[in-house]
Design a protein around this motif. Structure first.
Motif, short mmCIF file in Angstrom:
data_model
loop_
_atom_site.label_atom_id
_atom_site.label_comp_id
_atom_site.label_asym_id
_atom_site.label_seq_id
_atom_site.Cartn_x
_atom_site.Cartn_y
_atom_site.Cartn_z
N PRO A 15 31.89 28.48 -7.64
CA PRO A 15 30.96 29.26 -7.51
C PRO A 15 31.74 29.84 -6.81
O PRO A 15 31.74 31.67 -6.75
N GLU A 16 32.92 29.70 -6.13
CA GLU A 16 33.93 30.55 -5.73
C GLU A 16 34.85 31.53 -7.04
O GLU A 16 35.20 33.14 -6.86
N THR A 17 35.14 30.89 -8.20
CA THR A 17 35.83 31.60 -9.06
C THR A 17 35.11 32.27 -10.11
O THR A 17 35.56 32.93 -10.76
N GLY A 18 33.28 31.24 -10.96
CA GLY A 18 32.82 31.89 -11.33
C GLY A 18 33.09 30.87 -12.46
O GLY A 18 32.76 31.66 -13.84
N VAL A 19 33.99 29.94 -13.02
CA VAL A 19 34.95 29.32 -13.97
C VAL A 19 33.85 27.96 -14.12
O VAL A 19 33.93 27.26 -13.19
N PHE A 20 33.37 28.18 -15.40
CA PHE A 20 33.26 26.46 -15.29
C PHE A 20 33.87 25.90 -16.41
O PHE A 20 35.28 26.36 -17.13
N THR A 21 33.69 24.97 -16.48
CA THR A 21 34.42 23.74 -16.95
C THR A 21 34.23 23.00 -17.77
O THR A 21 32.95 22.20 -17.14
N PHE A 22 34.83 22.00 -18.78
CA PHE A 22 34.14 20.82 -19.94
C PHE A 22 33.64 19.80 -18.05
O PHE A 22 35.22 19.34 -17.88
N ALA A 23 32.57 18.56 -18.28
CA ALA A 23 32.87 17.76 -17.58
C ALA A 23 32.66 16.45 -18.10
O ALA A 23 33.93 15.39 -17.01
N LYS A 24 33.18 16.62 -18.93
CA LYS A 24 33.40 15.03 -19.85
C LYS A 24 34.26 15.62 -21.36
O LYS A 24 33.42 16.78 -21.81
N GLY A 25 34.06 14.34 -22.32
CA GLY A 25 34.84 14.39 -23.53
C GLY A 25 35.86 15.02 -23.56
O GLY A 25 37.32 14.77 -22.59
N ARG A 26 36.40 14.48 -25.28
CA ARG A 26 37.66 15.42 -25.25
C ARG A 26 38.56 16.92 -24.74
O ARG A 26 39.49 17.16 -24.16
N ARG A 27 37.18 17.35 -23.96
CA ARG A 27 37.61 19.02 -23.29
C ARG A 27 37.32 19.13 -22.00
O ARG A 27 37.60 20.12 -21.88
N LYS A 28 37.46 17.98 -21.37
CA LYS A 28 36.69 17.46 -20.17
C LYS A 28 38.35 18.25 -19.40
O LYS A 28 39.29 17.91 -19.74
N ARG A 30 38.70 21.71 -19.26
CA ARG A 30 38.76 22.76 -19.69
C ARG A 30 37.98 23.99 -20.06
O ARG A 30 36.88 23.21 -19.16
N THR A 31 38.57 25.24 -19.67
CA THR A 31 37.74 26.14 -18.94
C THR A 31 36.13 26.29 -20.01
O THR A 31 36.75 26.12 -21.58
N ALA A 32 35.05 26.35 -20.07
CA ALA A 32 33.82 26.36 -20.87
C ALA A 32 33.51 27.80 -20.88
O ALA A 32 33.49 29.25 -19.80
N GLY A 33 33.34 28.77 -22.44
CA GLY A 33 32.79 29.71 -22.34
C GLY A 33 33.99 30.32 -23.11
O GLY A 33 34.78 30.81 -23.14
N THR A 34 33.27 31.68 -24.52
CA THR A 34 33.82 31.94 -24.89
C THR A 34 33.10 33.67 -24.81
O THR A 34 32.13 33.82 -24.15
N VAL A 35 33.60 34.91 -25.40
CA VAL A 35 33.53 36.29 -25.52
C VAL A 35 32.83 36.20 -26.34
O VAL A 35 32.35 36.24 -27.67
N HIS A 36 31.46 36.97 -25.81
CA HIS A 36 30.24 37.18 -26.53
C HIS A 36 29.65 38.40 -27.50
O HIS A 36 29.74 37.59 -28.36
#
Length: 161
Positions: A15-28, A30-36
């Protein structure tokens, strides 16, 4: 429909940075999200459904999807810090309306459709305990959470004494 529990299985949110990251798997990690779109909104796909990250931040922090739109206070659509988000006006986005909730005789229990949701506020954060078939089951979940909280406080008092 995506729930807070499922979201927390797939992604982590700061919540401090607003960044989502993947919680598991091969992308664990890594930053989640692409420009919509050209306005800079970020999106991610969960269970083959596309979700805007600012709406997921709301779900993460409150336990429910926002009823209408979520506004970025500073106007930067890529800035998903919790402090930068607020729920918008009803008239702006009627298509995001959540199911109508009806109050029940038990505080912190809401009737949503045919089920009962138990939600409590803990240190300024609303926690959704889940959907239950009966109001009594939802109330019992709240009672269990409150009992565990009291036991935890008592243990902390004993340890600090």
């Amino acid at each position: 429909m995506l729930t807070q529990n499922r979201l927390r299985q797939v992604l982590n949110y700061d919540p401090e940075t607003g960044v989502f990251t993947f919680a598991k798997g091969r992308r664990k990690g890594r930053t989640a999200g692409t420009v919509h779109d050209s306005r800079g909104f970020l999106k991610v796909s969960i269970d083959r459904q596309s979700h805007l990250l600012h709406r997921l931040a709301w779900l993460w922090m409150t336990g429910v999807m926002p009823r209408w739109n979520v506004e970025h206070i500073n106007g930067d659509h890529g800035d998903n810090r919790w402090a930068n988000l607020r729920e918008g006006e009803r008239s702006q986005k009627r298509q995001y309306r959540a199911p109508r909730r009806q109050t029940t005789t038990c505080m912190d229990v809401w009737k949503v459709g045919t089920s009962f949701e138990a939600m409590v506020a803990v240190q300024g954060v609303t926690i959704n305990l889940g959907a239950f078939e009966t109001m009594d089951e939802a109330a019992a979940a709240i009672t269990r959470l409150q009992r565990r909280a009291r036991e935890r406080q008592a243990t902390q008092r004993r340890l600090s004494a």
